[in-house]
Design an enzyme around this catalytic site. Structure first.
Site, PDB file in Angstrom:
ATOM      1  N   GLY A  52      37.438 -23.257   9.936  1.00 21.48           N
ATOM      2  CA  GLY A  52      37.260 -24.079   8.727  1.00 21.48           C
ATOM      3  C   GLY A  52      38.561 -24.466   8.038  1.00 21.48           C
ATOM      4  O   GLY A  52      38.534 -24.982   6.918  1.00 21.48           O
ATOM      5  N   ALA A  53      39.691 -24.148   8.625  1.00 17.77           N
ATOM      6  CA  ALA A  53      40.993 -24.467   7.985  1.00 17.77           C
ATOM      7  C   ALA A  53      41.986 -24.885   9.055  1.00 17.77           C
ATOM      8  O   ALA A  53      42.598 -24.042   9.703  1.00 17.77           O
ATOM      9  CB  ALA A  53      41.515 -23.254   7.204  1.00 17.77           C
ATOM     10  N   LYS A  99      53.476 -55.431  44.084  1.00 19.14           N
ATOM     11  CA  LYS A  99      53.588 -56.895  44.149  1.00 19.14           C
ATOM     12  C   LYS A  99      52.260 -57.564  43.785  1.00 19.14           C
ATOM     13  O   LYS A  99      51.204 -57.138  44.244  1.00 19.14           O
ATOM     14  CB  LYS A  99      53.982 -57.316  45.556  1.00 19.14           C
ATOM     15  CG  LYS A  99      55.433 -56.999  45.862  1.00 19.14           C
ATOM     16  CD  LYS A  99      55.939 -57.818  47.041  1.00 19.14           C
ATOM     17  CE  LYS A  99      57.428 -57.627  47.162  1.00 19.14           C
ATOM     18  NZ  LYS A  99      57.872 -57.407  48.513  1.00 19.14           N
ATOM     19  N   GLN A 113      57.695 -61.220  32.572  1.00 19.56           N
ATOM     20  CA  GLN A 113      58.220 -60.854  31.252  1.00 19.56           C
ATOM     21  C   GLN A 113      57.256 -59.953  30.468  1.00 19.56           C
ATOM     22  O   GLN A 113      57.696 -59.118  29.681  1.00 19.56           O
ATOM     23  CB  GLN A 113      58.540 -62.106  30.439  1.00 19.56           C
ATOM     24  CG  GLN A 113      59.832 -62.753  30.916  1.00 19.56           C
ATOM     25  CD  GLN A 113      60.295 -63.876  30.006  1.00 19.56           C
ATOM     26  OE1 GLN A 113      59.544 -64.338  29.147  1.00 19.56           O
ATOM     27  NE2 GLN A 113      61.507 -64.323  30.206  1.00 19.56           N
ATOM     28  N   GLU A 156      50.200 -28.472  15.703  1.00 16.79           N
ATOM     29  CA  GLU A 156      51.358 -28.314  14.787  1.00 16.79           C
ATOM     30  C   GLU A 156      51.362 -29.353  13.666  1.00 16.79           C
ATOM     31  O   GLU A 156      52.419 -29.798  13.207  1.00 16.79           O
ATOM     32  CB  GLU A 156      52.664 -28.321  15.563  1.00 16.79           C
ATOM     33  CG  GLU A 156      52.789 -27.041  16.359  1.00 16.79           C
ATOM     34  CD  GLU A 156      54.204 -26.607  16.630  1.00 16.79           C
ATOM     35  OE1 GLU A 156      55.098 -26.984  15.859  1.00 16.79           O
ATOM     36  OE2 GLU A 156      54.381 -25.886  17.601  1.00 16.79           O
ATOM     37  N   THR A 179      48.662 -32.712  12.420  1.00 16.84           N
ATOM     38  CA  THR A 179      48.341 -34.041  12.961  1.00 16.84           C
ATOM     39  C   THR A 179      49.365 -35.077  12.486  1.00 16.84           C
ATOM     40  O   THR A 179      50.117 -34.829  11.529  1.00 16.84           O
ATOM     41  CB  THR A 179      46.950 -34.485  12.454  1.00 16.84           C
ATOM     42  OG1 THR A 179      47.027 -34.556  11.014  1.00 16.84           O
ATOM     43  CG2 THR A 179      45.843 -33.524  12.869  1.00 16.84           C
ATOM     44  N   SER A 180      49.321 -36.252  13.102  1.00 18.21           N
ATOM     45  CA  SER A 180      50.231 -37.323  12.656  1.00 18.21           C
ATOM     46  C   SER A 180      49.947 -37.687  11.200  1.00 18.21           C
ATOM     47  O   SER A 180      50.851 -38.075  10.457  1.00 18.21           O
ATOM     48  CB  SER A 180      50.072 -38.549  13.556  1.00 18.21           C
ATOM     49  OG  SER A 180      50.522 -38.229  14.856  1.00 18.21           O
TER      50      SER A 180
HETATM   51  N1  CAA Z   1      58.929 -24.602   3.527  1.00 18.72           N
HETATM   52  C1  CAA Z   1      58.755 -23.629   2.595  1.00 18.72           C
HETATM   53  N2  CAA Z   1      57.775 -23.694   1.659  1.00 18.72           N
HETATM   54  C2  CAA Z   1      56.995 -24.779   1.654  1.00 18.72           C
HETATM   55  C3  CAA Z   1      57.131 -25.823   2.578  1.00 18.72           C
HETATM   56  C4  CAA Z   1      58.170 -25.703   3.540  1.00 18.72           C
HETATM   57  N3  CAA Z   1      58.348 -26.666   4.463  1.00 18.72           N
HETATM   58  N4  CAA Z   1      56.188 -26.771   2.345  1.00 18.72           N
HETATM   59  C5  CAA Z   1      55.492 -26.348   1.288  1.00 18.72           C
HETATM   60  N5  CAA Z   1      55.958 -25.132   0.866  1.00 18.72           N
HETATM   61  C6  CAA Z   1      55.516 -24.358  -0.285  1.00 18.72           C
HETATM   62  C7  CAA Z   1      55.551 -25.246  -1.535  1.00 18.72           C
HETATM   63  O1  CAA Z   1      56.818 -25.207  -2.144  1.00 18.72           O
HETATM   64  C8  CAA Z   1      54.489 -24.615  -2.381  1.00 18.72           C
HETATM   65  O2  CAA Z   1      55.008 -23.422  -2.962  1.00 18.72           O
HETATM   66  P1  CAA Z   1      54.880 -23.107  -4.549  1.00 18.72           P
HETATM   67  O3  CAA Z   1      53.422 -23.116  -4.878  1.00 18.72           O
HETATM   68  O4  CAA Z   1      55.509 -21.772  -4.695  1.00 18.72           O
HETATM   69  O5  CAA Z   1      55.589 -24.216  -5.212  1.00 18.72           O
HETATM   70  C9  CAA Z   1      53.463 -24.144  -1.379  1.00 18.72           C
HETATM   71  O6  CAA Z   1      54.128 -24.031  -0.109  1.00 18.72           O
HETATM   72  C10 CAA Z   1      52.274 -25.067  -1.249  1.00 18.72           C
HETATM   73  O7  CAA Z   1      52.749 -26.320  -0.828  1.00 18.72           O
HETATM   74  P2  CAA Z   1      51.828 -27.612  -0.880  1.00 18.72           P
HETATM   75  O8  CAA Z   1      51.323 -27.785  -2.281  1.00 18.72           O
HETATM   76  O9  CAA Z   1      52.596 -28.728  -0.283  1.00 18.72           O
HETATM   77  O10 CAA Z   1      50.609 -27.191   0.065  1.00 18.72           O
HETATM   78  P3  CAA Z   1      49.314 -28.024   0.455  1.00 18.72           P
HETATM   79  O11 CAA Z   1      48.234 -27.046   0.648  1.00 18.72           O
HETATM   80  O12 CAA Z   1      49.085 -29.179  -0.453  1.00 18.72           O
HETATM   81  O13 CAA Z   1      49.655 -28.729   1.880  1.00 18.72           O
HETATM   82  C11 CAA Z   1      50.339 -29.055   4.147  1.00 18.72           C
HETATM   83  C12 CAA Z   1      50.537 -28.331   2.796  1.00 18.72           C
HETATM   84  C13 CAA Z   1      51.617 -29.802   4.421  1.00 18.72           C
HETATM   85  C14 CAA Z   1      49.165 -29.989   4.236  1.00 18.72           C
HETATM   86  C15 CAA Z   1      50.158 -27.849   5.107  1.00 18.72           C
HETATM   87  O14 CAA Z   1      48.924 -27.216   4.879  1.00 18.72           O
HETATM   88  C16 CAA Z   1      50.271 -28.238   6.556  1.00 18.72           C
HETATM   89  O15 CAA Z   1      51.378 -28.340   7.096  1.00 18.72           O
HETATM   90  N6  CAA Z   1      49.105 -28.371   7.241  1.00 18.72           N
HETATM   91  C17 CAA Z   1      49.106 -28.536   8.676  1.00 18.72           C
HETATM   92  C18 CAA Z   1      49.016 -27.172   9.308  1.00 18.72           C
HETATM   93  C19 CAA Z   1      49.517 -27.163  10.701  1.00 18.72           C
HETATM   94  O16 CAA Z   1      50.518 -27.765  11.032  1.00 18.72           O
HETATM   95  N7  CAA Z   1      48.798 -26.414  11.533  1.00 18.72           N
HETATM   96  C20 CAA Z   1      49.184 -26.293  12.878  1.00 18.72           C
HETATM   97  C21 CAA Z   1      48.996 -24.879  13.319  1.00 18.72           C
HETATM   98  S1  CAA Z   1      50.139 -24.379  14.515  1.00 18.72           S
HETATM   99  C22 CAA Z   1      49.485 -24.868  15.983  1.00 18.72           C
HETATM  100  O17 CAA Z   1      49.141 -26.005  16.156  1.00 18.72           O
HETATM  101  C23 CAA Z   1      49.330 -23.746  16.923  1.00 18.72           C
HETATM  102  C24 CAA Z   1      49.592 -23.844  18.311  1.00 18.72           C
HETATM  103  O18 CAA Z   1      49.267 -22.884  18.961  1.00 18.72           O
HETATM  104  C25 CAA Z   1      50.329 -24.974  19.012  1.00 18.72           C
END
Ligand code: CAA
Length: 385
Positions: free
Chosen positions: A132-133, A272, A282, A366, A368-369
């Site tokens: 769910g996340a 060909k 082209q 990692e 989505t786009s």
């Molecule tokens: N570095 C450090 N801290 C960060 C940060 C960063 N790059 N980006 C955000 N934060 C911190 C913020 O400063 C904030 O902290 P404070 O509350 O202390 O100020 C906190 O994190 C929350 O930040 P946001 O308000 O931006 O968080 P959000 O919930 O609105 O959204 C998001 C963040 C960018 C959408 C994030 O949830 C995200 O990247 N989602 C995608 C997840 C992902 O990439 N999943 C892939 C899993 S890995 C995988 O695919 C596995 C595999 O096996 C290949």
């Protein structure tokens, strides 16, 4: 075929690139189609890669890693992905799982949790996503409860790469879901702990040899000293790790697209129609020109993000730009490669359909786009204040 523009690499970087290219050409590519067909985890290949220092590229030498900069790690990964994106994902995921420990672990934690994985050729998984996340990583539900000098871990993680073969999991879980991202902790969980089970290997469209499973934790006891950083710091640790790993994913897209492009370039010069090679037309030339240009642009964005990270500069913006551009580029280039092959390209008798299937996952995992665009826009808007 050498068409890339990389003359500014140092002698050492060229040597590294050549070593990775040789491994990819001799070991990965000949096995890639069969691994894909049967969805077979490439254990033997990974062990060979490990013995040559082509795994755990970004981990530090005192803890058994290859100790490359992120830039040099990207040079190697492009070559491996040219051989097979699925094998490369299986290789690179160790770095994804170990990087939170590299960045936030104490020397004792690095000794305990990085060294054995690197030295013994074991696998580690990064456990953030849940049923769910996915995109909303801060909304995760897997829970931690304090019990004396232990935590009790409960919940399910989804889409866990190498999860069925891992000796260790880096898990993100919450002490208090109502605190949202501020309740999240990062803990290292050895796979032999009681209460851990893994689901079936997902039957995926592409990158089929990489192992993707769910991992369930039921009342798993974790010593408190397995926590990375402070309580509540876990979300930041995950985000910082993804900043470092997204260039690695971007460059997988570059390597995979380069493979598709090279096949298409050669085919266009041999096939060909109307009594001429189709590369005389082209319409085809224009496709080939755009493919090569876009691959080069993605490589440059990726190199730049990796270089900033190596210099200790925060690079969420550049890293998401590289991942977004490279993943979307990879989908387009590999789809165009299939188009140039025509009907043949749509069959498994030719290698480009695999590149196209493999490319799709890079727009999803990692982040989505769409999530990369969200990070990019937020970073840009922050700069106004
Ligand atoms: N570095 C450090 N801290 C960060 C940060 C960063 N790059 N980006 C955000 N934060 C911190 C913020 O400063 C904030 O902290 P404070 O509350 O202390 O100020 C906190 O994190 C929350 O930040 P946001 O308000 O931006 O968080 P959000 O919930 O609105 O959204 C998001 C963040 C960018 C959408 C994030 O949830 C995200 O990247 N989602 C995608 C997840 C992902 O990439 N999943 C892939 C899993 S890995 C995988 O695919 C596995 C595999 O096996 C290949």
């Amino acid at each position: 075929m050498r068409w890339e523009y990389d003359h500014e690499l140092s002698e050492e970087q060229f040597a590294l690139q050549a070593e990775a290219r040789k491994f990819s050409e001799k070991e990965i590519r000949p096995k890639a189609l069969e691994l894909d067909e049967h969805s077979t985890f490439p254990h033997e290949l990974l062990q060979k890669a490990h013995s040559l220092g082509l795994m755990n590229l970004y981990q530090e030498e005192p803890y058994g890693g290859t100790d490359l900069s992120l830039f040099d790690t990207c040079i190697v990964i492009e070559e491996l992905a040219w051989g097979c994106a699925g094998v490369t994902t299986s290789i690179v995921v160790n770095d994804l799982a170990l990087t939170p420990i590299r960045l936030y672990g104490t020397p004792e934690q690095k000794e305990k949790f990085i060294k054995p994985i690197c030295e013994q050729g074991q696998y580690a998984s990064f456990c953030l996503s849940e049923p769910g996340a996915g995109s909303d990583a801060g909304g995760l539900s897997t829970s931690l409860k304090r019990d004396g000098d232990h935590y009790i871990l409960n919940g399910q993680k989804q889409w866990i790469t190498n999860g069925g073969h891992a000796s260790q999991y880096t898990v993100f879980a919450t002490l208090d879901k109502s605190a949202k991202h501020k309740g999240i902790c990062a803990v290292v969980v050895p796979a032999e702990r009681e209460g851990i089970s893994t689901g079936h290997h997902e039957n995926k469209l592409g990158q089929r040899c990489s192992n993707t499973v769910s991992v369930t934790f039921e009342n798993v006891r974790i010593p408190i000293e397995n926590r990375l950083g402070d309580e509540g710091q876990g979300f930041g640790i995950a985000m910082h790790t993804l900043d470092c790993s997204r260039p690695m994913t971007a460059i997988i897209a570059v390597g995979n697209a380069r493979a598709a492009f090279e096949h298409a370039l050669r085919y266009a010069s041999e096939r060909k129609q109307f009594s001429r090679p189709i590369s005389d037309f082209q319409a085809i030339q224009s496709m080939l020109a755009d493919m090569a240009t876009d691959i080069e642009a993605a490589r440059r964005l990726t190199y730049r993000s990796a270089d900033l990270i190596d210099r200790g500069i925060s690079a969420s913006l550049e890293s998401s730009m590289a991942k977004r551009f490279a993943a979307d580029m990879g989908m387009k280039v590999s789809t165009d490669a299939v188009q140039i092959f025509g009907g043949y390209g749509y069959t498994k008798d030719y290698p480009v359909e695999k590149c196209m299937r493999d490319a799709k996952l890079l727009q999803i995992y990692e982040g989505t786009s769409q999530i990369q665009r969200l990070v990019i826009a937020r970073e840009l808007l922050k700069r106004l204040t």
